[in-house]
Structure formats: C-alpha cells, structure tokens
Design an enzyme around this catalytic site. Structure first.
Site: not given
Lengths: 916, 916
Positions: B872, B26, B105, B96, B805, B350, B480, B107, B892
């Site tokens: 992976c 701010k 909201g 502020r 991998s 902002r 799972h 603070m 990759y």
C-alpha cells in the site's frame, strides 16, 4: 516415565552438580555435597520441569509427580527412621525453592513442615524440650499461613506483641513453652477465622501445599521483576527442595550461620561469615539478634565471640568443609550451615555473589593459587566491572554518613561511572566561566564544577569539557549527556527526574534541600546514579594514577597490577583489535594508555564548536553562494589541520579513522534571540537574515535530514577543506618523524554513488595537496555503514569503500525506526513488557540489527575479500555486542577511551567462549 | 576488425531497423527505408560505439574509424558520380546526429558540407543558379562555424542585418547572388579574425570536423540535461549520419517538410503535416516563413495552399510512402522529407511523439485496424497517461487566452492531475466555511473553493475535503498536500515558490497580480502545474461522468469507451490484484467504480479529526490514567463504528484492510495559543495543562517516535476500541446482508513481539464482542512491513502475521534514512547529480528498498507459505513500481482511487513484458 523427583543424601543420592538446569542450584549442589561425603540432611528435589508442567496445567501438580513425591518420601522416612505425621517419631521437613540461578529472598520457604497438634508433642518428647517444640510449631503455623494460605504474618506478629505486652516480656527467648503453646492455639484460631476452615493438620496435605506454594512464588510480581532485572528467562522455572529438618534452635549446642570462603566485599582470601547460637536461619535474616563473626580474625578486637572460639571442633569441620567445597567447585562459595546438638549440617553451597572489585581479585587470586587457569580466570570476569577500576571514587564511609544525614538528594541513571564533585553550573557558559576562574589556582584549591542541565545538546560541549561531571534531569543511558560523558570518561548521572532545576532562581532542589548555583557543592556518583548535596571527597582511580597521571608507580598499586594482568592475558587470546573514539589529543593519549590500538572514530564536528571557529562555521552557513562558502570554510583549515596534527602525533604509528562532518548544520547556529543577535553582529548581517537562515535549517526529522555525506554532496567545499586538513596535517607531522596513519570515512552513505561522489572530491583534493607539496600522501577511504540500505547493498558500496565502519547507533535508529532522543516515551515500556530484551542502544539487537551487520559483512567481502570491517559507537564498548562482533568476524571495535579495557577483555572472552 | 561505418541507400544498404542501438534511430531507419525501396539520399552512418571510443580516446577519432569513413565516402562518391571537393561535380553532404532515442533539437547538424570557394562555383554551374549556390555556401559557413569552430552564428546574422539595412531589403529571398557571395567573403573574414586561421577549404577536413562536432554535441550541457529528464543513459552515445545533400531550396519545384501519419495532438487517424516551398529544413524550424498544411483536409477554409493541391503527384507519393512506413513500423510515424526539383526524398522516419490522449487513441485504433494485436496495444500505452482520462479538465483554448493575457500567475509541481477553480481560502476553517455557505446553493451557482497554503498538515484535512483543489507554496510531489490530494483525486499544485501568501493582508500574489482571499477566483491545473488568476471553466472527465456521476451513458463517450477497452484487456492479462487506499465510503465507491478489488489501506487517523470527535481524542491525550483514557476513547467508538459500517457497505464482498492508528499524538493537538486555549476550555482544564502536555508530546524526530503500534502498546485501550469498532461494524452490516471482509493490520512493527502483544489485545477484544453478541466474527490480522528490521526478520514476524502489507513509503524513509518532509534540501540535488536515478518516494528504489521487500517476501513465505503479500502507499500507483511488485510475486498493490486504473494497466503490462 519421566523422572520428576531426585533424592539426595543418605543412601540414595540421585543428582550431582551437573544437573543444575533440572534440579536448580540448591538441589544439584546438595546432591553434589552429599556425593562428596559432606553431611547434608537427606531429602529430595522436585525438578524445574515440574514448575513448567504445573503452570501449564493451571497450577495443578500432575498425578505422576505426586506419585513420585510419595515414593521419595517413603524412602526418606525409611532412611530417617521417622514418619511424616507419626506422633512418636515425626519426620519434619523444610520446603525450599531453588532456581538455576539463585534469586535471593525472592521466593518462599516453609520450615518445620510436618508439625501438627499430635507431632508437636512427639517432638517435645523426643527433644525433651517442649519450649523448642512449641516455638517450632508456632513458627511453622506462621510461615505456612503466610506462604501457603495467604494469611499475612502480621496477624500473628500482633498476637506475639500482645502477649509480650501482657506479660511485660521483651524477647522471644523469654517466652515459655506454655505461652508458645497458647499462641499456637490462637494462631490456629486466626487461620480458621480468616479462611473458615482449620489449619491443615494432615502433614501430607501440608507438604503438597508447601510444594505448590514454592511453584506459585515463581510467578509473584517481585520474582518477575527480579528476573527481568537479572535477565533470567521465565521458562527456567524453579525446583522445590524437600529436606529433613535440622534444628539450630534446640539449645546452646545448636546454631546456624552463613559463610563465605573469601570476603565477598573485597575479595580478600579470608574465611568469612556470621552465625547465631540457638537459632533458626530466619533469625539471622530477621536481624533481631546481632550475628557473631565466625573467625577470630574477623572478631579481632570487637569483643564478639567467634565460632572458632566457641565451638573449635565444629569450626574446624566447617572450615575444612568450606575449603573442600571451594576447591571442588573452584569458586568462592557462599554456604549455609546448621549445628544441631553439636553436629554440623551443610544446607547449601553456591558460588558466592561478590562486588565488582572482589570478583576481579578472586579470579586473579585463584589463578595465582593454581585453582583455575588463566583462561578460566578471564572467563570468570565481568567485563563491565573493569570500568570500576578506572573511575574516580568516593570514600565509601563518607558516602554512608551523607546518606544517614539525609544528604542524598536523588537517584538517577548511572550513565557514566565515577565520582565527581564541584560547584553547580546551570549552563555551559557558567561551567566554562567557573572553571576558568579556577585555572590560576593551585589544583588542590580548585573546587571543580558539575554541570547540571535539564538535558544537554551539542552547544553544551564546552561546558561538559570544563565540568568534572554532568547531571541531567531528563534523558536515558544513551542521551546526549550520557554518550558524550562516557566518551570523555566523565562521571554522569542522567534522568534524575525528581530534581527541580530553577534557572531563574538559580537553584537545584529536591524537597527541602535547595542548592545555589555557583555557590553550593554537589557530588555525583555516576557508578551508582546517586546525587549528594555537598562535598564528598573523590580520588582518581589507581589505574589512572599509574597510566595517565603517572603519579603512582605500577608496583605500588595492587589494583593496577590486577588491571595489567587482565590486559596481558586478554591480549594473549583476543583476535579483535580495539580502537577508541576520540577527537582530541588528550583523549587519544588516554585511550592509548589504556591499550587502544588506534582511533576508530575521530568525529570532526566537535572541532567546529570552539570559540574562535564557530564564527567561520556560521559565516559558511549564511553564505549565499559557493564562492562565499569557500571563503568561509577555508578559514577553518588552519584549526582543523592543527587538530589533526595533534591527534596524529598522539597516535603515532597507529591508524586514525577520521569521520567527515556529520551533524545537520542547524546544530551550529544559535536558536535563541540573544545568540542570534550576537551571531548577526559578529557576521555583520541583519538579525532577520540570521533568523531566516535558522528557520530554513529547521527540519521535522533532523536525524533523517540534511546531514552526513548529504552535506558534502551539497557543499563539496566542506569535505575538500576537511580532506585537505587531514592530508596537510599528515604531511606536516611526518616531517617531525611521526607516522600518521589516517583513514577517512564518509558518514551516512545509503548508496555507493554518494560515496563515489564524495571520494572523487577527496581524491581530487589529495592530488592537489600532493602537487603543491611534492608529496605522495594517500590514505584508505571508506564508509560508515549506518543506513539500512547501505547494509543491504554493501556489495555495491564495497566497490568504492576500502573499509566499512559500522555505525550501529544510527543503524539501530534507522533499522528499528527509533529516534534515540524520543524513544524514552516507549522504550522503557518495551523492555518492561518484554517486547525487547534490552535497550537496543545499549546492547546490539543481534537478531535484527546484527543481521544487517552480518549481511553487510558477507556482501562486502564478496566484492572485496580483504575489506577491513570495524565498528564504532557505543556498542563497541558493550561486552555482549563485542562478542557478537567477534563472532561476525570484524577486525576491530572502537569505543570510548574508558571502555577500551572492557572491550579488550570482552574480545578475549569471546575467543575463550568459542573454544568451549 | 570492428565495423564502425555502415552505408545505406544506393547499391549498398548495410543496415536495417533492428540495428537501432548501433546505428541510432535515424541511421537504422534510413537503411530500413532504403531497403523498402523508398527514395533516400544515400550515405553512411558512423556507429554509436564510435561515440564512446571517441570520448574514451580524449575526443579523438580512432585511425581505423577514419579509414572506414574514407572507404564509405569512396563508395558514396562512386554511387553519386560526384566527388567531395571536386570543383566540377562536387559531392555535398549533410552531417547529422542520431541517437537510439530521438533527442529533438538537442544535438548539432551541418548541412551543405563540401562547399568551398571552388566547389561553390561548380554548384552554381551545375544548378545553373548562382544565388542558390552562394546562399548554400553562406549557410554552410554559418552552420559549420557555429557548430564546429565555435564562432557563434550571431556574428554572421549581424552581417546579414547590416546588408539588409544598407540595401533596404527585408527578406533573405530578396538578397542577390552577388550579395550572398560578398557576405561569404565577410563571413570567412570573421572566422579568420576570431580564430586566427582560415575557414577550412579542405572538404575532408570539413567532414572530419563535422563528425567530431556531432560526437562532441553528445556532451553539451543541454544534451545532458535532456538525457537526465528523459532517463537516457550517457553510455548510449550518438551515431553520425553522413548523407548526400538534397536541396529543397533550388527553386519553386523544390520544398521541404515534416509529416505525421496521424494527428499527434488528438490521435485522429488523419495524415497531417507542414511544408515550405523552396526552403531548407532549417527554414521550417526557424519560423521566419509560415509553413503550409500538407493536406486539403488540414487547409480546410484557411486559404492556405496544401501540398496536395500544389504538387498532387509528389503529395500522392509522399502519402503512399507514409502509409507504407506506418504499416511497416506498425506505429504512427513522424517523417521529414525534401522535394528537389520535383523529386521526393525521405530524410527521416521515426515513431512520432504524441500527447497522452493521442497515444491512447492511436494504440486502440491500430488494434481496431488490425495493425497490432491487443497485447501490443496495451504495451504501447503509458500507464501514467490514464490519469489524464480521469482528471477534470480545463478548456484548452480558454487556457491559451489566459496565458496570452498574462493571467498565468506561476508554475508549480503537477502534484495531482486535474483542473480546479474556486475562491481562495487561506485556512482549512475558511475553506470549510466557504464550502458550507455554498451548500444551500444550486450546484450550478456554487463557486467552489481552492485551499491555498504555505504547506498543509493533517489539521488541514477538513479544508482539503471541502476544497476543489489544493495549492501550496512549499513541498514536493510527495508532500502531505500532494499525497492526500492524489488520494482524494483532487487537483493539486505544490511547491509554487514564487507565490506570496500574505495571511495578514489576506492576499495571494505574484508580481502585479494580487488576489484577495474569499473574493477572487483562482484556477489550478494539476496536470500541468499551472496557476491562473481568475476563473477558467472546468469539466469532470467523461470517465467520471459515466462511472461515478452516472450523468453520461457509456456509449455516448468515445473517451470512456477507450478507457473501458483498456481496462477490459488489462483485466484479461494481469495477475496482480489492485486495491485502493480509501478511508471514506465515497472514496471507496469511486475506487470500486474504477475497478478496485478491495481496500488495501484504510487509514483510521482521518476519522479522528472531525469536529465532533476531536474533543474526545484530546481528552484521551490529556487523561492522567488508564481509566480516564478508557473513558475518553470509548466516546469515539460509535463514530468509528459508523465509519466502518459505511466503508464495509461500500465494499460489500470485497476485502477492506484497516490500519490501526498510526500518527503520533501531537498531530491531534493544537500548537497555537488560540487553539490550546479553546482546547482547554472545551475540556475544562487549564491552558497550562494543555501546554504542558503538548510540550511533552514534542519529539525531535516524530517520524521515528511514539507512533504506529508503539501507541497501542502504551495505550492498549486505543487498539481495543478500534478493534471493537471494526468487529461491531462488521456484525452490524452483516445483519443487512452486507458481506464485510475486514482485515486488520498493525503499523510500524519492528519485531514480532510488538505484533504479538497487539494481536493478543485484538483477539481478546474480538472474543469479548463475540460473547456479547453471540457471534463468531473473526478476521485476518496482519502487519505493515515498513521498518527495515521487520523486513529483515520477516520469518519471525510471519509467525504471527497472517498477511504483510508493505508500507514502502516508510520503508523508503527508514531504509534510506531520508525524512520525506525534509528531503527537499538534498533529494533534488541527488537526482540532478545522478546519485539517485529517481526520487525514491515516487518510484520504488528497486536495488535497495526493493531488496528489502524481496527478502521479506522470501522469509515470510518460508515461515508461512500461503502468506498474503501486498503493498500500500504511493508506490502502488507507480507503473514501474507496480511491475517490480508483480515480478516479486505480490498478490496485490493498493493505491489511491484515481490511480487504480493506472495500476491495473501496469499490472497487465508487467505480464506482457515478462512474455517477451
């Protein structure tokens, strides 16, 4: 050109004892003996490197090797004035294996090589003894066929039996020259029938065949298994020794035998051995004739005729030669000799195998005799052998009688050394009850208890404490039963899978032998892994009698004096400190007596299991909120404090590293209906509540679940209680003049923030205790390093940790991803398929887990140069691991009380090995 | 001297937008606006550093800070021609908070500061509006008491209610000046009664109190929770902005409002906002009066009066200012403004928060408009948001209606994005049966199935395939159910613990809502984690309609065009390749459509579960010897081969990394009596045999048990069958012109010897296949790195592995020692206690597990410089992890099909972030 063949003896001695790797043990020592002027039949050695070449070339002898053999043979023929295959003056040879380390009985030998239909006649003439010649020939055909041609010797034995049957003769010695000759013909016919070709008559072909056979025998299954058991690398290979034959079977002025410069069973410094008159080496081995003692001392009143009496001159020469060799090699020698027509030949000398106890005695005696210095003496010892000095023992003769009587029930794993006898208890409760019943009896009248279980769990702890020994049907060397038993110094046999335990019928049985629980005795030998039906007599070790029971004076026990000597020397050289894992004042005191320099791991969970405590633990587990948990946990404080007071007092002036509660909570609740009903009753809740909580505590992988520091982070009141108990105990005992030196460690840290959180709670509790007591108690706070992430981020962890204690058991579990409890399904196969060299739970995996330890040490020191580094857990008592920890620069190892001496010796050996 | 206070506005503008860290969002933007000549009420900012100093000093403002505040105030008074506390011309202030990142909201704020019994009269005179003055005073007393003095505002609200009740008035606006004045007196009395001292009349004391209160509010619980949720470090602190008050409540030429330069919900490029005439900011928030739209476009036919109509000049100025600010900040702005007596003041600007879809649209629009370039556009995107473009969706209005009607049953974890509707199935069999029943129906008439389970296991797989969505009562984001569902791209809500699943009664219920399985519909929103009773309408995403279903043309979907644009740009910049985890031709095809460049993980275990296969698997498990095992396993060959043929064909020309069988065998056997009886029947054995085997397969810690490569080492026939299936499949499809590019990897390697053993078996089987077929098939053989020891010894492993991998899921499990299935008992607490920043199963722990990855890459490359490195598992689809993998130099990442676009974008962002 690489030299593949080395001659020895005669006028061309090309090797010596330092060439063991190349020439093998037998070959190098033959050369060494020849160099010393000791009568050795000349010959030559084909090197171990050729074994590798031979196998690489698909079981072919390279051409240059064959050339060199030819050349050496020519020299040998010249030296002996005999020629291979010459009908008049035939040269006869032995072909023997000879690896770097002796592998007795594992590989093949061919004697009398060079005999054929022509040379046998020459031998008969030269020896003037046709019977001897044809006996030698038939032996050669048998051996050669069996070893080289793969025609089993049973076929030949049959023929001999037939002949004996036909002629009514009983002994080989009764068979005549003519009969042997006839048998030779039949033997050759068998070979021809089996192979479709004649038994080789060409001695050169025989020789190459013999050499190839020895190389092949390196890769027989029994040799491979032996190497695996004895950790001999496959790449070493064997050498082949080709040597002029000498004959112990040419008449009564001949003989053959083996000798030891000291008694290999007891280590006593007496010349010792056996011999046979008119015999070849194989006759000694075959056991058809009973060998005779070498010395009069041995023969004593046996009525047997010693060599010392029968051939005093030869005996004198043998004795002097043996003494010379022992002095030369500075080690107890195991020798083979042959006497040919009154003349002594030495066929082999090597460092003799010996029992654990003999090994210890011989090393110490040789130091005393000035043959070696004390450093060498220490290096000679096998650190593991020390446990044998500490374990209770069975009477050897009684054991043998039991075996003979068929009372050995089964074999299992030798999981905890020592001997234990007692009535069979099939549950922890039964063990406790049986033991309690006996408490009022005079110790001499107590029967003792052996706890017999399929496997054990922490709930069996009280039973294990009450029992003299533990026997399980399942589980390996690092199963719960094994680890706890070794920790307690109790004899234990594990994984005796042929044992049938029938809890309903209350029996333990194998085949016909059925023992009743509570009534019948069982005896277990944890050093040998043997189980006997009935009652053997067991005695505590002399070292225990002196140090722990104080029923024997030090000077009254030679065994103890040797133990004390080893400890004294070890303490002089070692850099590593040795602590113990102990969580009772008794264990602490025992370990201290054995030389422990503090406690490296004081587990606190065992303290939670005792009868008067477990209700509070369970109340804590069932509690619905923090307040209720606090109320429950604080009930444990007086007990826990008392535990620590006892331990601090026992370790007065020495550090005691306490580990905060580690196991998952489900270990503290009963999993059976009955136990749960009881728990509900005691705590005044419904059984459903208990069941529900137990269910919620279930974990798929408890090893990686809610345990260790994770418990204390969820339930800070738990660690606060423990910290308070430690602090108050230390303050209390210090009022009685005891110097309490607690160090507290947090288990299962993965990230420094876990440690920080826990440490903050601990420091806060310490501050509260100090405020209440007007004291200024403080202690080092550190952590276990047992999670790979903690090792990898040890620089961060060291920001908060004042010390690291490596928990190499769990580090091995997590680092390998092996659950110790489940690894039985694949680890044995891994070791047998050589994927792993060793069970990594027994000997630290230095390449992988050791690397994690190394990284953690390096990173830890970077943050905190003076950080104290130690290791606790089973590896702290394994000599190879101890040496690794020394090299890695740890300050101490910690192990179970009965392995403290092992670690002390290994620590000294580590220093001495570095010097070299 | 450190500068702690920065003025803004007027003639002394000391800050700008680049000073965000110091001045807060701010504060720095107020200065930036002032610098741009935009009307901002002048004031000053106390820096974020002071917040830290304040807290370090035990909640004290350092003296030099107070001095600097005094000095800044003096300047402000001069600038405004008013003085704090001056009864004639009082300066009134707002105080502020303003952190680096907005924490809406969270603070505290104090308005109208400077009012007291004297200055309120001055304000009344100056404004010629006593009602306004006393209204402002009573607001100030309320706010200040609530925020600074800790006297809750309810006490004051009560008094206002009392007054209204007494006077029969309903609205605040009806209350007169005299009544407000009277209330001010009562308010002060309340404070005195509560605190025992007067409400502070000294404006300077008020000011320091206000500043302190804002700093204190940084450490309130709600602020801490918010920071934790939004990953804002505690150390950042907040700044305090002290600003001249402007009043939107002085009359009908006054007002206040908020505006967005674009629609934050949809991203549409229209000016958008709300305002209230004659009001202060808090009135807008309080929601007592309904705010009015700013633009005519918004107001449309609503009958509401837009600011554009009511105050056209002010609107014009506001519009221009907002446009200027958006252009200046090059981002959508969220602004606060106040109109005082016809004059516009900007109080805040902002970057506006926006929905995922709006974020994507705004970034792309701004590139199109030339405001930012495409690189900046890509960086602006939140990669995770892309899943929203791919997931099926519910109609938002219908959802809202359901919520209003109380039909939202519960909330769980948003475990798999998307919307699913269907009949409830309580078991996998039921799901399959319901789905099969529908197969013959016209797709428009199918009802679909949602599988509802306490939790899922691999045995539920067929049911998960059959279901449209998965709902579980237990389990976390990486359970799972969640992992498999995301892998399949199916909507999933997990861990909805308030759900009561009664299998016996066949109901799913929450409170009064009871749904019958097989009869009632349930709707789950996996993006929001919401569960609705009944049937919501779901649609596949437009991207799916274009790419997968091909029912929509690309040009017909703006959403698709945006998706395609993002992919196009991302592909331009990224270095990392992105593969997918897929084990069916369908998944492979979907992932390929989404841009996958191969399969990085093709699991083979799912192929073992299908109905016609599982008997052979179980026969294999029960087999008593190798022959029997071989006979059983070979029955799987045709199936497995067909699986691979399908996958290779779908991935024609792209690599497919196949992982050999990984899970422990007990996952393939039934654990219930009924299933075991069935299995016994099918295999023609006794149920005891089945039970015995199942029991033997039980493991204490299956995660670290007999699985992965350990299976293949015990049962080489298993891997040989798999290798044969791969080789034969590749050979077969190549005959149809398909370019099959399999790569085979061995799971759970801990030591290179495991890999060597397995690889030897594989090579041998490949050779056999080639010999049979006259082919020369060959493929790269590599390994997963998922065991810490493998990472640590990667130099050795690379001797055999052609590629690595990283299985970061298991590496996280073993590295931390966390069982993923059990971590629910402590991981959430770890995150909330900030011991871990994140759930390491969701976002890679870069410090520890990442270090293992880094070490393994380094060591692997040392041995084999060209070794291919990939990852992976779930982390391959997590943007933060993807960026780490890019930085670590992997080739990759591989992730589930629906996260392929996320990974593609994250990979591009990784490159762009490096440039900066």
């Amino acid at each position: 050109m690489t030299k593949h063949v080395y001659t020895f003896g005669g006028d061309r001695n090309e090797g010596n004892a330092s060439m063991r790797n190349l020439l093998g043990g037998k070959g190098c020592n033959l050369a060494e003996m020849a160099g010393l002027g000791i009568p050795v039949p000349p010959g030559f050695t084909v090197t171990t490197d050729v074994c590798t070449l031979y196998n690489q070339a698909g079981k072919q002898l390279p051409a240059d090797v064959v050339e060199q053999i030819k050349e050496a043979l020519k020299w040998l023929e010249g030296n002996q004035g005999r020629t291979l295959g010459n009908a008049e003056k035939p040269l006869l040879l032995s072909v023997r294996s000879g690896a770097r380390d002796s592998m007795p009985g594992m590989m093949d030998t061919v004697l009398n090589l060079g005999l054929n239909d022509a040379t046998v006649e020459g031998l008969a003439k030269a020896s003037n003894n046709p019977r001897f010649a044809y006996d030698s020939y038939r032996r050669f055909i048998m051996m050669y066929s069996d070893v080289v041609l793969d025609v089993h010797k049973d076929h030949f034995e049959e023929k001999i039996e037939e002949l004996k049957h036909k002629t009514g003769k009983k002994l080989d010695t009764e068979i005549t020259a003519e009969e042997w000759k006839q048998l030779c013909g039949e033997f050759k016919a068998i070979v021809k029938a089996k192979l479709g070709r004649d038994f080789p008559q060409d001695p050169w072909e025989q020789l190459l065949g013999g050499i190839r056979a020895v190389f092949n025998s390196w890769d027989t299954e029994r040799a491979i298994i032996y190497r695996r058991m004895n950790k001999i690398p496959d790449e070493w290979g064997t050498a082949v020794n080709v040597q002029t034959m000498v004959f112990g079977n040419m008449g009564d002025d001949c003989g053959t035998g083996v000798a030891f410069t000291r008694d290999p069973g007891t280590g006593e410094p007496y010349f010792y051995g056996e011999y046979l008159i008119n015999a070849q080496g194989e006759d000694v081995v075959a056991g058809i004739r009973t060998p005779q003692p070498i010395t009069k001392y041995q023969a004593a009143d046996s009525g047997l005729k010693s060599l010392e009496e029968v051939m005093p001159d030869v005996y004198k020469e043998l004795y002097d030669t043996c003494q010379k060799l022992e002095k030369h090699f500075k080690n107890m020698q195991d020798l083979e000799f042959t006497i040919q027509q009154g003349r002594l030949y030495m066929l082999q000398t090597r460092n003799g195998k010996r029992t654990a106890l003999a090994g210890i005695r011989i090393a110490l005696d040789m130091v005393k005799e000035g043959m070696i210095d004390e450093q060498e003496g220490l290096k000679r010892l096998n650190a593991d052998d020390l446990t044998q000095l500490l374990a209770p023992i069975f009477d050897a003769k009684e054991k043998a009688a039991f075996k003979k009587a068929g009372k050995m029930m089964a074999k299992g794993l030798p999981a905890g050394p020592g001997a234990a006898v007692g009535l069979i208890a099939l549950s922890a409760e039964e063990a406790v009850a049986l033991a309690e019943k006996e408490e009022s009896l005079d110790p001499s009248k107590r029967k003792g208890v052996v706890l017999v279980r399929i496997e054990t769990s922490p709930e069996d702890l009280a039973g294990m404490v009450a029992a003299k020994g533990i026997l399980t049907a399942r589980g390996g060397m690092t199963s719960h039963a094994a680890v706890v038993a070794r920790g307690m110094g109790k004899p234990c046999v594990c994984g005796a899978s042929s044992l049938v335990i029938d809890v309903a019928k209350r029996t333990v049985s194998v085949g016909d032998i059925v023992l009743k629980a509570g009534e019948d005795f069982i005896s277990i030998d944890g050093s040998a892994g043997e189980i006997y039906a009935g009652k053997l007599s067991a005695f505590p070790s002399e070292v225990n009698q002196v140090l722990v029971e104080k029923t024997l004076k030090p000077e009254a026990s030679e065994t103890f004096q040797r133990f004390a000597q080893i400890m004294e020397w070890s303490n002089k050289y070692r850099a590593l400190k040795v602590r113990t894992n102990a969580d009772t004042p008794h264990d602490a005191a025992v370990a201290r007596a054995f030389g422990a320099q503090g406690i490296g791991l004081c587990r606190t969970e065992h303290m939670f299991f005792e009868d008067e405590r477990i209700p509070a633990v369970r109340e804590f587990i069932l509690a619905k909120d923090e307040e209720a948990r606090k109320a429950a946990v604080i009930k444990l404080l007086p007990y826990q404090r008392k535990d620590f007071e006892g331990i601090f007092t026992a370790m007065n002036g020495l550090p005691v590293t306490v580990r905060l509660l580690d196991p998952p909570l489900h270990e503290f609740v009963p999993h059976d209906e009955k136990g749960q009903a009881e728990m509900a009753k005691v705590l005044g809740v419904t059984i459903e509540e208990v069941k529900h909580r137990v269910e919620k505590l279930h974990e798929f992988n408890p090893m990686m679940g809610h345990r260790g520091c994770r418990l204390g982070i969820t339930y800070p009141e738990l660690i606060r209680m423990q910290m308070r108990a430690i602090a108050e105990a230390a303050i209390n005992v210090s009022k009685q003049g005891v110097k309490a030196m607690p160090e507290v460690m947090v288990p299962l840290i993965g990230t420094v923030k876990e440690l920080k959180f826990t440490k903050d709670q601990m420091l806060d509790e310490i501050a509260a205790v100090n405020k209440e007591n007007g004291t200024d108690f403080m202690c080092p706070i550190g952590t276990m390093i047992e999670i790979p992430r903690a090792a990898i981020t040890a620089d961060k962890v060291a920001e908060e940790a004042e010390f690291f204690s490596f928990g190499t058991n769990d580090l091995t579990q997590m680092g390998f991803g092996y659950s110790r409890d489940d690894s039985g399904s694949f680890l044995p196969e891994y070791v047998s398929k050589k994927i792993l060299e060793d069970d990594p739970f027994q000997s630290l995996d230095q390449e992988g887990i050791g690397e994690l330890v190394r990284i953690a040490c390096e990173k830890g020191r970077k943050t905190r140069p003076d950080i104290k580094l130690g290791v606790c857990g089973e590896h702290g008592g394994d000599p190879r691991s101890v040496k690794f920890f020394h090299r890695t620069g740890l300050a101490y190892v910690s192990c179970s009380p009965y392995r403290v001496p092992v670690a002390i010796l290994a620590a000294a050996q580590a220093v001495l090995e570095e010097k070299k």
